[in-house]
Design a protein around this motif. Structure first.
Motif, PDB file in Angstrom:
ATOM      1  N   GLY A   9      45.196  49.797  54.128  1.00 47.24           N
ATOM      2  CA  GLY A   9      44.914  48.886  55.237  1.00 47.24           C
ATOM      3  C   GLY A   9      43.879  47.885  54.858  1.00 47.24           C
ATOM      4  O   GLY A   9      42.812  48.132  54.762  1.00 47.24           O
ATOM      5  N   GLY A  10      44.063  46.601  54.987  1.00 47.70           N
ATOM      6  CA  GLY A  10      43.193  45.562  54.686  1.00 47.70           C
ATOM      7  C   GLY A  10      42.527  44.750  55.797  1.00 47.70           C
ATOM      8  O   GLY A  10      42.850  43.596  55.673  1.00 47.70           O
ATOM      9  N   HIS A  12      39.437  45.068  59.074  1.00 52.68           N
ATOM     10  CA  HIS A  12      38.090  45.290  59.264  1.00 52.68           C
ATOM     11  C   HIS A  12      37.601  46.795  58.572  1.00 52.68           C
ATOM     12  O   HIS A  12      36.393  46.653  57.630  1.00 52.68           O
ATOM     13  N   GLY A  13      38.218  47.695  58.813  1.00 54.46           N
ATOM     14  CA  GLY A  13      37.996  49.049  58.398  1.00 54.46           C
ATOM     15  C   GLY A  13      38.159  49.148  57.053  1.00 54.46           C
ATOM     16  O   GLY A  13      37.010  49.574  56.101  1.00 54.46           O
ATOM     17  N   SER A  35      49.286  45.197  53.617  1.00 52.90           N
ATOM     18  CA  SER A  35      50.567  44.739  54.035  1.00 52.90           C
ATOM     19  C   SER A  35      50.274  43.182  54.327  1.00 52.90           C
ATOM     20  O   SER A  35      51.274  42.162  54.289  1.00 52.90           O
ATOM     21  N   ASP A  36      48.996  42.880  54.701  1.00 56.80           N
ATOM     22  CA  ASP A  36      48.738  41.411  54.901  1.00 56.80           C
ATOM     23  C   ASP A  36      48.688  40.665  53.590  1.00 56.80           C
ATOM     24  O   ASP A  36      48.458  41.203  52.277  1.00 56.80           O
ATOM     25  N   ARG A  43      39.483  39.309  62.758  1.00 60.50           N
ATOM     26  CA  ARG A  43      40.760  39.063  63.802  1.00 60.50           C
ATOM     27  C   ARG A  43      40.186  38.570  64.932  1.00 60.50           C
ATOM     28  O   ARG A  43      40.972  37.621  65.558  1.00 60.50           O
ATOM     29  N   LYS A  48      40.490  33.189  69.877  1.00 66.15           N
ATOM     30  CA  LYS A  48      39.395  32.341  70.299  1.00 66.15           C
ATOM     31  C   LYS A  48      39.350  30.879  69.622  1.00 66.15           C
ATOM     32  O   LYS A  48      40.233  30.210  69.678  1.00 66.15           O
ATOM     33  N   VAL A  80      52.554  50.526  51.976  1.00 67.42           N
ATOM     34  CA  VAL A  80      52.661  51.876  51.507  1.00 67.42           C
ATOM     35  C   VAL A  80      53.707  52.410  52.231  1.00 67.42           C
ATOM     36  O   VAL A  80      53.848  52.362  53.757  1.00 67.42           O
ATOM     37  N   SER A 106      43.393  53.107  56.964  1.00 64.87           N
ATOM     38  CA  SER A 106      42.812  52.330  58.043  1.00 64.87           C
ATOM     39  C   SER A 106      43.940  51.205  58.414  1.00 64.87           C
ATOM     40  O   SER A 106      43.868  50.145  58.401  1.00 64.87           O
ATOM     41  N   ASP A 275      41.056  51.501  64.326  1.00 63.46           N
ATOM     42  CA  ASP A 275      42.067  51.539  65.421  1.00 63.46           C
ATOM     43  C   ASP A 275      43.100  52.562  65.468  1.00 63.46           C
ATOM     44  O   ASP A 275      43.669  52.785  66.451  1.00 63.46           O
ATOM     45  N   SER A 292      38.137  48.320  68.354  1.00 64.52           N
ATOM     46  CA  SER A 292      37.056  47.260  68.268  1.00 64.52           C
ATOM     47  C   SER A 292      36.419  47.314  66.837  1.00 64.52           C
ATOM     48  O   SER A 292      36.406  48.055  66.172  1.00 64.52           O
ATOM     49  N   VAL A 293      36.059  46.064  66.468  1.00 64.42           N
ATOM     50  CA  VAL A 293      35.375  45.774  65.205  1.00 64.42           C
ATOM     51  C   VAL A 293      34.132  46.802  64.850  1.00 64.42           C
ATOM     52  O   VAL A 293      34.197  47.479  63.785  1.00 64.42           O
ATOM     53  N   TRP A 321      32.652  43.053  72.541  1.00 65.74           N
ATOM     54  CA  TRP A 321      32.799  41.853  73.098  1.00 65.74           C
ATOM     55  C   TRP A 321      34.042  41.000  73.353  1.00 65.74           C
ATOM     56  O   TRP A 321      34.871  41.334  72.770  1.00 65.74           O
TER      57      TRP A 321
HETATM   58  C1  LIG Z   1      43.571  38.581  68.363  1.00 65.20           C
HETATM   59  C2  LIG Z   1      42.747  39.584  68.434  1.00 65.20           C
HETATM   60  C3  LIG Z   1      41.388  39.531  68.965  1.00 65.20           C
HETATM   61  C4  LIG Z   1      40.297  40.383  68.966  1.00 65.20           C
HETATM   62  N1  LIG Z   1      39.122  40.388  69.498  1.00 65.20           N
HETATM   63  C5  LIG Z   1      38.304  41.328  69.402  1.00 65.20           C
HETATM   64  C6  LIG Z   1      36.928  41.141  69.678  1.00 65.20           C
HETATM   65  O1  LIG Z   1      36.679  40.236  70.519  1.00 65.20           O
HETATM   66  N2  LIG Z   1      36.031  42.251  69.774  1.00 65.20           N
HETATM   67  C7  LIG Z   1      36.509  43.256  68.979  1.00 65.20           C
HETATM   68  O2  LIG Z   1      35.595  44.079  69.000  1.00 65.20           O
HETATM   69  N3  LIG Z   1      37.605  43.421  68.814  1.00 65.20           N
HETATM   70  C8  LIG Z   1      38.587  42.468  68.799  1.00 65.20           C
HETATM   71  N4  LIG Z   1      39.766  42.794  67.997  1.00 65.20           N
HETATM   72  C9  LIG Z   1      40.032  44.149  67.576  1.00 65.20           C
HETATM   73  C10 LIG Z   1      39.723  44.409  66.175  1.00 65.20           C
HETATM   74  O3  LIG Z   1      40.268  43.347  65.588  1.00 65.20           O
HETATM   75  C11 LIG Z   1      40.147  45.531  65.622  1.00 65.20           C
HETATM   76  O4  LIG Z   1      39.516  46.621  66.476  1.00 65.20           O
HETATM   77  C12 LIG Z   1      39.717  45.650  64.173  1.00 65.20           C
HETATM   78  O5  LIG Z   1      40.550  44.731  63.542  1.00 65.20           O
HETATM   79  C13 LIG Z   1      40.415  46.991  63.844  1.00 65.20           C
HETATM   80  O6  LIG Z   1      40.146  47.193  62.530  1.00 65.20           O
HETATM   81  P1  LIG Z   1      41.234  48.174  61.690  1.00 65.20           P
HETATM   82  O7  LIG Z   1      40.737  47.927  60.327  1.00 65.20           O
HETATM   83  O8  LIG Z   1      41.041  49.387  62.228  1.00 65.20           O
HETATM   84  O9  LIG Z   1      42.487  47.736  61.732  1.00 65.20           O
HETATM   85  P2  LIG Z   1      43.221  46.045  61.326  1.00 65.20           P
HETATM   86  O10 LIG Z   1      42.006  45.284  61.313  1.00 65.20           O
HETATM   87  O11 LIG Z   1      44.127  45.956  62.475  1.00 65.20           O
HETATM   88  O12 LIG Z   1      43.973  46.359  59.984  1.00 65.20           O
HETATM   89  C14 LIG Z   1      44.880  47.094  59.777  1.00 65.20           C
HETATM   90  C15 LIG Z   1      45.410  46.718  58.201  1.00 65.20           C
HETATM   91  O13 LIG Z   1      46.395  47.679  57.805  1.00 65.20           O
HETATM   92  C16 LIG Z   1      47.470  47.223  57.331  1.00 65.20           C
HETATM   93  N5  LIG Z   1      48.552  48.080  57.260  1.00 65.20           N
HETATM   94  C17 LIG Z   1      49.141  48.867  58.153  1.00 65.20           C
HETATM   95  N6  LIG Z   1      50.051  49.598  57.763  1.00 65.20           N
HETATM   96  C18 LIG Z   1      50.163  49.449  56.332  1.00 65.20           C
HETATM   97  C19 LIG Z   1      50.973  50.090  55.582  1.00 65.20           C
HETATM   98  N7  LIG Z   1      51.835  50.979  55.644  1.00 65.20           N
HETATM   99  N8  LIG Z   1      50.713  49.574  54.061  1.00 65.20           N
HETATM  100  C20 LIG Z   1      49.673  48.626  54.031  1.00 65.20           C
HETATM  101  N9  LIG Z   1      49.029  48.061  54.763  1.00 65.20           N
HETATM  102  C21 LIG Z   1      49.108  48.560  56.086  1.00 65.20           C
HETATM  103  C22 LIG Z   1      47.731  45.841  58.144  1.00 65.20           C
HETATM  104  O14 LIG Z   1      48.309  45.119  57.189  1.00 65.20           O
HETATM  105  C23 LIG Z   1      46.169  45.623  58.218  1.00 65.20           C
HETATM  106  O15 LIG Z   1      45.960  44.576  57.066  1.00 65.20           O
HETATM  107  C24 LIG Z   1      40.934  41.720  68.241  1.00 65.20           C
HETATM  108  C25 LIG Z   1      42.072  41.986  67.890  1.00 65.20           C
HETATM  109  C26 LIG Z   1      42.838  40.957  67.669  1.00 65.20           C
HETATM  110  C27 LIG Z   1      44.148  41.075  67.114  1.00 65.20           C
END
Ligand SMILES: Cc1cc2nc3c(=O)[nH]c(=O)nc-3n(C[C@H](O)[C@H](O)[C@H](O)COP(=O)(O)OP(=O)(O)OC[C@H]3O[C@@H](n4cnc5c(N)ncnc54)[C@H](O)[C@@H]3O)c2cc1C
Length: 407
Positions: A9-10, A12-13, A35-36, A43, A48, A80, A106, A275, A292-293, A321
């Motif tokens: 997962g690429g 925020h986390g 996957s990105d 994000r 915005k 994956v 992640s 998430d 959330s981020v 936020w």
């Molecule tokens: C439009 C939008 C606006 C947002 N606004 C806010 C905000 O204002 N404030 C805030 O706090 N949060 C906001 N968020 C939420 C915030 O972006 C998420 O909480 C945050 O991105 C979570 O990070 P993460 O690493 O858990 O997941 P993500 O950032 O979603 O990353 C998941 C990654 O996993 C990869 N992946 C999934 N499955 C696989 C697999 N099988 N193999 C390889 N890669 C895989 C995906 O391609 C992706 O790169 C927003 C989200 C969106 C979509």
């Protein structure tokens, strides 16, 4: 054996974990599979600034040089497909197999889809990744009327942007108020007034039965016997945790990948963050999945501690936020289980703070256009004495003055 941490997962986390592992002195190999197609990016701007301005591109979290300098092997545009826990090996969609000593998921979430007649028509959008936002922004240029299904954070942020761009906007919310799962009724009411005054048409308690189409393209939204013409539709009805891979690998999942206070799953060599995880929250004792981020970044920092032998319980104060038009909404803490709230707002002011209490315990503060109360709330909820409900209810109460007295 050489230590090898593989991160799936690429977002925020995943990006934060790469940084934190190296900052904490992790000397093993690191591989990030995503996957990105491109480098991890922010994000939040997608709903915005990105939608508003055609010249705005993706905001990369860290440059290619960072990954090169820190010897992080990036496998971008790869998914994956399998985790073999017994062999400590993952498999990618191109057949490549990678061995790990520790694995971190992640994988984030995916948009919940509407499955009603017409839902597959072109012009019906979801907003999760940069490609979604690019397509939406391109089609927006030609649209006059836009329907937004869902009055949650992302739907409303985008709807406010569409109004700002001069579109005729209708929002369909199944519940009785805006942002109903996340904020107090007073804040829902504030945003209802704001968005309506800006020209948004908002319908509550509606269920969408189908989309009208013309030549395979959306032409309208049908609900409760009414048809609202729409050139474009954005569906923002929530997300579903990406935990199928974890489930397939036999890890314990429950509407998210279950982790302990050190981000460990039911297999100690597999961690999960962000998430996609569900965990017992230290503040409320409830099982929560936070989107959330802040949570993704802080859980990545915590996972890095676990992976470098410096385990600490995850006890970060949650905060979030959202930009709603020109208003900034900020939430600190979790209001789950609270039984009393106190609203602080001067007559006619656009600055609000809502304090949520469970008995005399401060659980959360929702603020609008009050970054000072939000920031102080983050400090107080991290362990300082918090104000009692009777103190907050006093005429002229100032959180800033209270904070000075307890520092
Ligand atoms: C439009 C939008 C606006 C947002 N606004 C806010 C905000 O204002 N404030 C805030 O706090 N949060 C906001 N968020 C939420 C915030 O972006 C998420 O909480 C945050 O991105 C979570 O990070 P993460 O690493 O858990 O997941 P993500 O950032 O979603 O990353 C998941 C990654 O996993 C990869 N992946 C999934 N499955 C696989 C697999 N099988 N193999 C390889 N890669 C895989 C995906 O391609 C992706 O790169 C927003 C989200 C969106 C979509």
């Amino acid at each position: 054996m050489v230590e090898h941490c593989v991160i799936i997962g690429g977002g925020h986390g995943g990006a934060q974990l790469c940084m934190s592992l190296r900052q904490n002195g992790y000397e093993g190999e690191i591989t990030l599979v995503s996957s990105d197609d491109g480098l991890p990016y922010h994000r939040p701007p997608l709903s915005k600034a990105f939608l508003k301005t055609p010249s705005v591109g993706r905001q990369i979290i860290k440059s290619q040089a960072f990954y090169d300098d820190n010897k992080i092997d990036l496998k971008l545009g790869k998914t994956v497909t399998d985790i073999d826990r017994a062999a400590h090996r993952i498999e990618l969609n191109d057949g490549q197999k990678i061995d790990y000593t520790k694995l971190v998921l992640s994988t984030g979430t995916k948009a919940r889809k509407l499955s009603i007649p017409g839902a597959e028509a072109s012009g019906i959008h979801y907003l999760k990744i940069a490609e979604d936002a690019e397509l939406l922004r391109d089609e927006l240029a030609e649209a006059n009327s836009v329907s937004v299904i869902g009055g949650g954070f992302i739907g409303l942020e985008a709807a406010a942007t569409f109004v700002g761009l001069g579109k005729k906007v209708t929002v369909f919310e199944a519940g009785a108020r805006l942002l109903g799962r996340a904020v107090s009724p007073e804040i829902s009411e504030y945003f209802l007034q704001k968005h309506q005054n800006a020209g948004m048409d908002i319908k509550f308690g509606v269920s969408i039965t189908s989309f009208s189409t013309s030549d395979g393209r959306v032409a309208g939204v049908n609900c409760d016997g009414e048809k609202i013409s729409s050139d474009l539709v954005l569906v923002g009805i929530g997300v579903v945790a990406n935990c199928a891979l974890a489930e397939q690998a036999g890890l314990v999942c429950n509407n998210g990948i279950v982790v302990d206070a050190h981000m460990q799953t039911s297999d100690k060599d597999v961690l999960a963050i962000g998430d996609c995880v569900i965990f017992e929250h230290w503040q409320t004792g409830n099982l929560v999945r936070l989107e959330s981020v802040q949570n993704a970044n802080d859980q990545a920092r915590n996972a890095a501690l676990t992976l470098t032998g410096n385990q600490q319980r995850y006890q970060e104060v949650p905060w979030f936020w959202s930009d709603q038009g020109n208003d900034k909404l900020q939430i600190v803490g979790l209001s789950i289980g609270s039984d009393q709230r106190i609203v602080c707002r001067q007559d006619g002011e656009d600055k609000i703070s809502v304090f949520h209490y469970k008995g005399s315990k401060l659980m959360a503060i929702d603020t609008v256009n009050n970054p000072s109360d939000h920031m102080i709330g983050r400090r107080l909820l991290a362990g300082l004495r918090t104000p009692l409900p009777t103190e907050v209810a006093t005429v002229g109460f100032s959180l800033r003055e209270f904070f000075k007295s307890v520092q």
